[in-house]
Scaffold this motif. Sequence first.
Motif, PDB file in Angstrom:
ATOM      1  N   ASN A 141      48.780  25.754  -5.477  1.00 58.72           N
ATOM      2  CA  ASN A 141      48.386  25.341  -6.865  1.00 58.72           C
ATOM      3  C   ASN A 141      48.754  26.447  -7.828  1.00 58.72           C
ATOM      4  O   ASN A 141      49.185  26.084  -9.024  1.00 58.72           O
ATOM      5  CB  ASN A 141      46.770  25.144  -6.745  1.00 58.72           C
ATOM      6  CG  ASN A 141      46.277  24.510  -7.987  1.00 58.72           C
ATOM      7  OD1 ASN A 141      46.818  23.477  -8.589  1.00 58.72           O
ATOM      8  ND2 ASN A 141      45.592  25.166  -8.805  1.00 58.72           N
ATOM      9  N   THR A 173      46.384  19.330 -12.387  1.00 57.68           N
ATOM     10  CA  THR A 173      46.640  19.118 -11.061  1.00 57.68           C
ATOM     11  C   THR A 173      45.026  18.871 -10.611  1.00 57.68           C
ATOM     12  O   THR A 173      43.966  19.190 -11.034  1.00 57.68           O
ATOM     13  CB  THR A 173      47.046  20.678 -10.173  1.00 57.68           C
ATOM     14  OG1 THR A 173      46.041  21.486 -10.181  1.00 57.68           O
ATOM     15  CG2 THR A 173      48.373  21.180 -10.898  1.00 57.68           C
ATOM     16  N   LEU A 205      51.150  25.741 -10.978  1.00 56.95           N
ATOM     17  CA  LEU A 205      50.901  26.296 -12.445  1.00 56.95           C
ATOM     18  C   LEU A 205      51.961  27.104 -13.189  1.00 56.95           C
ATOM     19  O   LEU A 205      52.563  26.616 -14.308  1.00 56.95           O
ATOM     20  CB  LEU A 205      49.742  27.178 -12.357  1.00 56.95           C
ATOM     21  CG  LEU A 205      49.201  27.901 -13.618  1.00 56.95           C
ATOM     22  CD1 LEU A 205      47.661  27.750 -13.746  1.00 56.95           C
ATOM     23  CD2 LEU A 205      49.610  29.133 -14.007  1.00 56.95           C
ATOM     24  N   ALA A 250      50.319  17.148  -8.714  1.00 57.81           N
ATOM     25  CA  ALA A 250      50.355  17.429 -10.196  1.00 57.81           C
ATOM     26  C   ALA A 250      50.957  16.562 -11.060  1.00 57.81           C
ATOM     27  O   ALA A 250      51.950  15.798 -10.580  1.00 57.81           O
ATOM     28  CB  ALA A 250      51.227  18.849 -10.148  1.00 57.81           C
ATOM     29  N   VAL A 289      44.077  22.581 -15.148  1.00 60.91           N
ATOM     30  CA  VAL A 289      44.857  22.774 -14.029  1.00 60.91           C
ATOM     31  C   VAL A 289      43.672  23.358 -12.881  1.00 60.91           C
ATOM     32  O   VAL A 289      42.889  24.180 -12.823  1.00 60.91           O
ATOM     33  CB  VAL A 289      46.002  23.905 -13.853  1.00 60.91           C
ATOM     34  CG1 VAL A 289      46.698  24.201 -12.433  1.00 60.91           C
ATOM     35  CG2 VAL A 289      47.061  23.374 -14.860  1.00 60.91           C
TER      36      VAL A 289
END
Length: 265
Positions: free
Chosen positions: A49, A183, A53, A259, A151
């Motif tokens: 994750n 996400t 980003l 995402a 996110v």
Amino acid sequence: MPEFDISRPTIARVYDALLGGKDNFAPDREGAAAYVKYVPNAGDCAKENRQALVKGVRYMANKGIDQFLDIGAGLPTMENTHQVAQSVNPDARVVYVDNDPIVLAHGRALLATNDNTTVITADLRDPRDILDHPEIKELLDFSRPIGLMVVGLHMHFHDEEQPDEWVRVLLDACPSGSYLFITDFVDTGEPLQKGMEKAGLESLGNGWIRTPERITEHFLGLPLVEPGLDFLARWFPEEPDKEVPAAEDLKPYQRILMAGIGYKA
Ligand code: SAM
């Protein structure tokens, strides 16, 4: 310095523990252990994750975005939004928003020497307070495009709370040319995805999974940039033609988060 309740886990500190950080306490590490119990690679999910980003921020920065509003920013870790954005454009401005005061305390220390970046304590549930915050007004110019980032945050709200409506208030304040980067935990019917949800509900009382169709609704009708909404390990917005593994060839833990980036024309 705000007071912290260290007797109960918080999302920011559990996530920090999963990422191998040091800004967490025993209840947070127990929370992280609950994730690992159901999803042995939960730490790798958190790292993917973070990598997503970085990919998303670099994409937006290379498209000329020089102002970022990062909601649910989390504790500072390896590569943070301002570092990625300012590596593309040293003048890029970043406001980190998180409702956990520990993020402010640790973020301020990290940012002490950076005039173009700030951290505020505010809640996505009160989007107007975010927009009215004096530090946001000082640092961001809402007449120019913004990279709005949500996110790793939607999963912490139940659909009944209608998180999309809070994001809509923020998006409405962003002019055309802005991006919305999200996400979220996905539900394509796999047991490990359900395990992620169970772990979240057990440790934090939240952390729901959603179908890709439902995640698409988070973008509030914006068209998605290539490659659209996809699993993190297949998502390379700067290289949409890159050869990526078929979804079924990913490891099951790599099919827990998706995402996407929407563009406000
Ligand atoms: N965005 C970072 C990332 O993706 O690496 C951190 C994600 S972390 C899973 C979620 C963060 O959202 C935590 O730091 C938590 O404190 C914050 N958060 C949770 N609820 C929030 C809310 N209502 N308003 C603002 N931030 C919130």
